[in-house]
Design a protein around this motif. Sequence first.
Motif, short mmCIF file in Angstrom:
data_model
loop_
_atom_site.label_atom_id
_atom_site.label_comp_id
_atom_site.label_asym_id
_atom_site.label_seq_id
_atom_site.Cartn_x
_atom_site.Cartn_y
_atom_site.Cartn_z
N PHE A 129 0.83 -1.21 0.00
CA PHE A 129 0.00 0.00 0.00
C PHE A 129 0.87 1.26 0.00
O PHE A 129 0.59 2.22 -0.71
CB PHE A 129 -0.91 -0.01 1.23
N LEU A 130 1.94 1.26 0.79
CA LEU A 130 2.79 2.45 0.94
C LEU A 130 3.80 2.62 -0.19
O LEU A 130 4.26 3.74 -0.45
CB LEU A 130 3.53 2.40 2.29
N SER A 131 4.18 1.51 -0.85
CA SER A 131 5.24 1.61 -1.85
C SER A 131 4.74 1.46 -3.28
O SER A 131 5.52 1.60 -4.22
CB SER A 131 6.30 0.52 -1.60
N LEU A 132 3.47 1.19 -3.46
CA LEU A 132 2.93 0.99 -4.81
C LEU A 132 3.11 2.26 -5.64
O LEU A 132 2.81 3.37 -5.18
CB LEU A 132 1.45 0.63 -4.72
N PRO A 133 3.63 2.14 -6.87
CA PRO A 133 3.80 3.33 -7.74
C PRO A 133 2.49 4.06 -7.96
O PRO A 133 1.41 3.45 -7.95
CB PRO A 133 4.35 2.73 -9.04
N SER A 134 2.58 5.36 -8.16
CA SER A 134 1.39 6.21 -8.26
C SER A 134 0.44 5.77 -9.38
O SER A 134 -0.78 5.88 -9.23
CB SER A 134 1.81 7.66 -8.49
N VAL A 135 1.00 5.29 -10.50
CA VAL A 135 0.15 4.88 -11.63
C VAL A 135 -0.77 3.73 -11.21
O VAL A 135 -1.99 3.78 -11.42
CB VAL A 135 1.03 4.45 -12.83
N LEU A 136 -0.19 2.70 -10.60
CA LEU A 136 -0.98 1.55 -10.17
C LEU A 136 -1.89 1.91 -9.00
O LEU A 136 -3.02 1.43 -8.91
CB LEU A 136 -0.05 0.39 -9.77
N PHE A 137 -1.38 2.77 -8.10
CA PHE A 137 -2.17 3.17 -6.94
C PHE A 137 -3.44 3.90 -7.39
O PHE A 137 -4.54 3.62 -6.90
CB PHE A 137 -1.33 4.05 -6.02
N SER A 138 -3.28 4.84 -8.31
CA SER A 138 -4.44 5.60 -8.81
C SER A 138 -5.42 4.69 -9.54
O SER A 138 -6.64 4.83 -9.41
CB SER A 138 -3.98 6.71 -9.75
N LEU A 139 -4.89 3.73 -10.31
CA LEU A 139 -5.75 2.80 -11.05
C LEU A 139 -6.58 1.95 -10.09
O LEU A 139 -7.81 1.83 -10.25
CB LEU A 139 -4.89 1.91 -11.94
N LEU A 188 -8.18 -2.18 1.04
CA LEU A 188 -7.40 -1.13 1.71
C LEU A 188 -7.13 0.05 0.78
O LEU A 188 -7.25 1.21 1.17
CB LEU A 188 -6.09 -1.71 2.23
N LEU A 189 -6.78 -0.27 -0.46
CA LEU A 189 -6.52 0.80 -1.44
C LEU A 189 -7.76 1.64 -1.71
O LEU A 189 -7.69 2.85 -1.85
CB LEU A 189 -6.02 0.18 -2.76
N VAL A 190 -8.91 0.97 -1.76
CA VAL A 190 -10.15 1.68 -2.12
C VAL A 190 -10.68 2.52 -0.96
O VAL A 190 -11.10 3.67 -1.16
CB VAL A 190 -11.22 0.67 -2.58
N VAL A 191 -10.66 1.97 0.27
CA VAL A 191 -11.35 2.65 1.38
C VAL A 191 -10.42 3.48 2.27
O VAL A 191 -10.91 4.15 3.18
CB VAL A 191 -12.08 1.62 2.28
N ALA A 192 -9.10 3.46 2.01
CA ALA A 192 -8.18 4.22 2.88
C ALA A 192 -8.50 5.71 2.83
O ALA A 192 -8.69 6.27 1.75
CB ALA A 192 -6.74 3.98 2.44
N PRO A 193 -8.57 6.37 3.99
CA PRO A 193 -8.82 7.82 4.01
C PRO A 193 -7.69 8.58 3.33
O PRO A 193 -6.57 8.07 3.19
CB PRO A 193 -8.87 8.15 5.51
N GLY A 194 -7.99 9.80 2.92
CA GLY A 194 -6.99 10.62 2.23
C GLY A 194 -5.74 10.86 3.05
O GLY A 194 -4.65 11.01 2.48
N PHE A 195 -5.87 10.91 4.38
CA PHE A 195 -4.69 11.11 5.23
C PHE A 195 -3.66 10.02 5.00
O PHE A 195 -2.46 10.29 4.88
CB PHE A 195 -5.11 11.14 6.70
#
Length: 203
Positions: free
Chosen positions: A84-94, A131-138
């Motif tokens: 969750f913390l290290s996933l690249p931004s492209v995959l994280f946003s997807l 976790l990726l979908v429901v994690a708060p913006g913080f």
Amino acid sequence: MGKMAYLAMKTDEVGGNLIESDLKELGAAVRKLTNHAFQLGSGLGFGTTFLKFLASFAAIYLLILDRTNWKTNMLTSLLIPYIFLSLPSVLFSLLRGEVGKWIAFIAVVLRLFFPHRFPDWLELPGSLVLLLVVAPGFFADTVRGGLIGVFICLFIGCYLLQEHIRASGGFRNALTKSHGISNTIGIVLLFVYPVWRLVLHFI
């Protein structure tokens, strides 16, 4: 009259040389600026993105190995926040967008209404997508993009390494046993991203 013409020609020649010299200096400055911009923007940015991919795939590799080697729930569950913390931004946003929501929705429906069709090996990947979908913006923005997330990744890597060495019966066994070396390589690769981020932060 001839003297005035000579002086005018001399002045034009000096002015032309000055302009030519200024243009050369301007060209050198533009080339230097381009090189520095590439090094700072593309070079280091590409390096960070590449190491994020490497660390994330190392964590996924360790999750796959768990199905055959580790069988330790605490170790594998710690890889979920690491990814969750290290996933690249492209995959994280997807995965945080509509694609991830659909995957999470299907996973929840299968788990609730068709539990016998939901294999055990999907538990952790399903948890990661949720976790990726429901994690708060913080957590998704502030923690993930800051030093707190880097230190959490570093702590997870250190914990997994010492647990793996202890489970292998020592440092030598972790590097020599057939199963131990593959796990050791995967865990060592977990350090590349957080260490690189710390180096960039402090230089």
